[in-house]
Scaffold this motif. Structure first.
Motif: not given
Length: 639
Positions: A144-152, A168-173, A199-201
């Motif tokens: 699954r593609e790792p994604v970051v969600v902006y907004g918790a 998609y896989k949420v890896v961080a908020f 985080i992205i790196k």
């Protein structure tokens, strides 16, 4: 076999679920009694079987009522597990009550043991099926593609749940709110936006999903600007109002809206101005099938007019708009008569007949040819439609006793360098002249710049070019334009029309101008790509400069002079500009009519320059018919 089971009909799956749940309830009761008594050899009488039957019937009925068999297991969410828990609790309660009334030999502690066992037997297989379905669909966690969600906040949490059944896989908020930073949601820590590069790196995330809820556009623009240099694709989740209204679902991820890039927050509308010329009145919109005309209709119908007359030349556009407005009226319980009529604004008698027949009180004149290069290639028809179409419609409105007439004008009417802009300025002069000739119909002209999403808008073109791998075409590196959303423009037009006193030119505040070259590059960056240039020869997308089109200006203006005054609305100004008497205006119109009739495009252009339109140009005549006639005309022999 498993794949065939997943692809079977819904009825088959429901029957299998019902059969399994019947067996699961039976085994759960048996195992519970065994655990309580400590033996597998338990005496069962007719009373115990009666209790079992009652439990099965009531439990299955409760499951059906709660929608357990309507849920699609592969897309099961924690809410579905809550339903299983509540259903199991109800089943345990039914067992306790049933055993009491049947006087069966079931110890009082059995229903509590039964609750735990039934949860395992009823919920466990559903979770197992859910994970198997995900594996069969190729959504294995490792792939699954790792994604970051902006907004918790609420939107971010709902987005994470919706993405569980996707690739998609949420890896961080990340969140700007200090109170949320450091908290943990479903084993995912909420971090500061300043940690995004790290985080992205670490996670190799290639996408940032914005879950900003009702955050203002100005704040969204600041966030997007911070994300641009990170080299990731930036997309957004639907806003809360769209989710509540059902217009969108949380998993409907889309590209960042251009409104967010511009950072322009809409001003709250004045409800009195919106309804003044519409509520309980008969309203007519010419050019109602166009981008501005159709949005005007959508907002007009919200103000509960008695009747709305849709006047449009294009049959399909009219049909589509009528259907849409009927659905809006039905959903919102608006009692309004919708009258769809085909026709051209150049047919004065038909326009007048319509206005008189339906007792039209307010007219919004949006019918016009607006595409600059096309009007340059079709000069006579452009002038006929934009100038004479406006004149004929205005004369019809006067004779029909229309109270208010609002012309949708353009910033290209200010010191125009093209036929389209000159024709729209001439249309303004016509209405200003008519305002001096009579006072029964109040004429108002509303002038504004480009609207996002309209026909010919640059934004969808850029998106298409980026998806195709480029190049992104910009006419000139220094070209600048004003932008406004279609809903905001239509809302301000309606309010401006209520403020006119007769012959007014009202100008909408378009905010800060936008450099198109910068806009194109920002859209490329937010797609996770880089701009190919001499400095970055290995970039992904090239920006190609094609040169200004015939009649196109580098900079658009909204005011001819500096004589401008404010109004009761923050974003509407009143321009005090030079105009002609009606006698002078009619003299120009008569000459222009003769030139159009003779197809003398050079004379048409000359008259538009002589008239106080401010029209100037160094371009050669571009009318396709006139050019062909000139080139193919036989040479005259002089004796």
């Amino acid at each position: 076999m498993l794949k065939a089971l997943f692809e079977s009909s819904r009825t088959t799956k429901r029957l299998i679920s019902l059969a399994y749940d019947t067996l699961a309830i039976t085994f759960a009761l048996y195992i519970s009694i065994c655990l309580r008594l400590g033996t597998l050899d338990i005496p069962l009488t007719q009373r115990e079987f009666g209790t079992l039957a009652i439990t099965i019937v009531f439990t299955l009925a409760a499951f059906i009522k709660m929608g357990m068999y309507r849920a699609i297991l592969r897309y099961m969410t924690p809410q579905a597990l809550n339903t299983v828990f509540l259903g199991s609790c109800f089943s345990a309660l039914t067992l306790a009550v049933g055993s009491f009334y049947t006087h069966s030999f079931i110890p009082r502690s059995v229903p509590f043991i039964y609750l735990t066992v039934s949860l395992i037997l009823l919920g466990g297989p559903r979770l197992l099926v859910h994970h198997i379905a995900m594996l069969l669909n190729g959504t294995r966690v490792g792939n699954r593609e790792p994604v970051v969600v902006y907004g918790a906040g609420y939107t971010g949490h709902q987005l994470r749940l919706a993405l569980k059944a996707t690739n998609y896989k949420v890896v961080a908020f990340v969140d700007d709110d200090l109170a949320r930073q450091g908290s943990v949601f479903a084993n995912i820590k909420v971090q500061s936006p300043y940690q995004l590069p790290e985080i992205i790196k670490k996670s190799n995330a290639t996408r940032v999903l914005l879950a900003l809820g009702n955050t203002p556009h100005s704040r969204r623009a600041q966030i997007i600007k911070r994300l641009e240099p990170l080299g990731v694709t930036v997309q957004t989740a639907p806003a809360i109002p769209d989710l509540i209204s059902g217009r969108a679902r949380i998993e409907h991820i889309r590209d960042v809206d251009i409104e967010d890039l511009l950072g322009r927050d809409p001003v709250k509308a004045n409800s009195e101005l919106l309804s003044a010329c519409i509520a309980n009145k008969v309203v007519m919109v010419t050019g109602s099938g166009g981008s501005i005309g159709s949005e005007l209709c959508r907002q007009i119908i919200q103000q509960a007019p008695k009747r709305i007359v849709l006047f449009e030349l294009n049959e399909y556009s009219l049909y589509r708009l009528e259907s849409e407005l009927k659905n809006i009226a039905k959903k919102k319980h608006i009692d309004v008569e919708i009258v769809p009529l085909l026709g051209s604004v150049q047919r004065e008698h038909r326009v007048e007949t319509i206005m008189k027949t339906f007792s039209v009180q307010t007219v919004y004149h949006a019918a016009a040819y607006k595409h600059v290069p096309l009007v340059e290639h079709n000069i006579v028809e452009g002038v006929r439609n934009n100038v004479y179409g406006t004149w004929y419609t205005a004369e019809a409105a006067i004779r029909a006793g229309v109270e208010s007439f609002v012309l949708i004008s353009t910033d290209k009417a200010v010191r125009p360098t093209n036929i389209m802009g000159a024709s729209k300025r001439m249309a303004e002069l016509v209405l200003q002249g008519l305002s001096q000739r009579q006072s029964s119909t109040r004429f108002t002209m509303v002038r504004f710049g480009n609207v996002l999403g309209s026909s010919g808008s640059v934004v969808p073109l850029f998106r298409q070019q980026i998806k195709a791998g480029g190049p992104v075409t910009v006419t000139h590196p220094e070209i600048i334009r004003y932008f406004m959303t279609i809903p905001e423009a239509a809302e301000l037009v309606i309010q401006a029309g209520s403020m006119g006193t007769g012959g007014d030119v009202l100008v909408l505040d378009m905010g800060e101008p936008v450099k198109i070259d910068d806009l194109a590059k920002r859209m490329i960056h937010l797609s996770g790509l880089t701009v190919k240039s001499d400095i970055e020869p290995d970039g992904d997308i090239e920006v190609a400069y094609t040169g200004l089109r015939p009649g196109e200006k580098l900079y658009e203006e909204l005011l001819i002079g500096d004589n401008v005054s404010g109004t009761d609305h923050d974003r509407i100004m009143r321009a005090e500009e030079y105009c002609l008497t009606w006698t002078e205006t009619q003299a120009i119109l008569d000459e222009l009519d003769t030139a159009c009739h003779d197809y003398s495009c050079d004379k048409v252009r000359e008259l538009l320059m002589i008239a106080p339109t401010g029209y100037t140009t160094q371009e050669e005549l571009g009318d396709a018919v006139w050019l062909h006639k000139s080139r193919s005309a036989p040479l005259r022999v002089v004796k």
